[in-house]
Scaffold this active site. Sequence first.
Site, PDB file in Angstrom:
ATOM      1  N   CYS A 115       2.166   0.422  11.566  1.00 35.68           N
ATOM      2  CA  CYS A 115       2.385  -1.308  11.301  1.00 35.68           C
ATOM      3  C   CYS A 115       3.145  -1.787  12.644  1.00 35.68           C
ATOM      4  CB  CYS A 115       3.013  -1.300   9.967  1.00 35.68           C
ATOM      5  SG  CYS A 115       3.599  -3.290   9.630  1.00 35.68           S
ATOM      6  N   CYS A 118       6.253  -3.376  11.643  1.00 31.34           N
ATOM      7  CA  CYS A 118       7.387  -2.534  11.392  1.00 31.34           C
ATOM      8  C   CYS A 118       8.174  -1.912  12.867  1.00 31.34           C
ATOM      9  CB  CYS A 118       6.885  -1.000  10.532  1.00 31.34           C
ATOM     10  SG  CYS A 118       6.594  -1.521   8.845  1.00 31.34           S
TER      11      CYS A 118
END
Length: 207
Positions: A115, A118
Amino acid sequence: MLKKELQIISEFTPKINTKNLGLFFGSSLSHRGSYRRVSRVRGQLHVFSSIAMRRRLLDPSFSVLLLFFSSIFILSSISNRSVNAEVITLNSEIFNDKMQEKDTAWFVKFCVPWCKHCKNLGTLWEDLGKEMEGEDEIEIGEVDCGTDKPVCSKVDIHSYPTFKLFYNGEEVAKYQGTRDVESLKRFALEETVKAATKAQLEDDAEL
């Protein structure tokens, strides 16, 4: 020079005297050999030094002492690692038990390695862990939903990153504010106080 070298060798190997060493090298102490013989003697000096060191390492008392200090070093390293673990990695084996800890809040980050959002967090969660180190009733954790999907499914994680606070085994709040250390810390403290107050009132009502 040759006498001095043979004397050093005899100190490392007490059972061999300088006379025997002279015979061993095929030269007499009273005559200086060629440069080649001297070089050979110097080479043997290193051999005898290595043998002496090996004998010392094989000595039982020395081995025990070496093992003792090695154990202290290893334990110290493990201890330092534990002390510095401000962010605790949670997985399916320990997640439920940790969340059920009495009078303890867990502020948990749920992410996956691929991600980009993230990744953009950088060291934010580690920085928060360090900032919250003095708060004994609040633990900072993280779950990798790529490897622990059952945990993330159980607590309804559908997007990344997701930040949730749990208290006494129950989810009490989901963070959706600004992603900086001060805002996250303020949220964790405020929600923990609310959850602790509610839990105390419930306990008093049961009495």
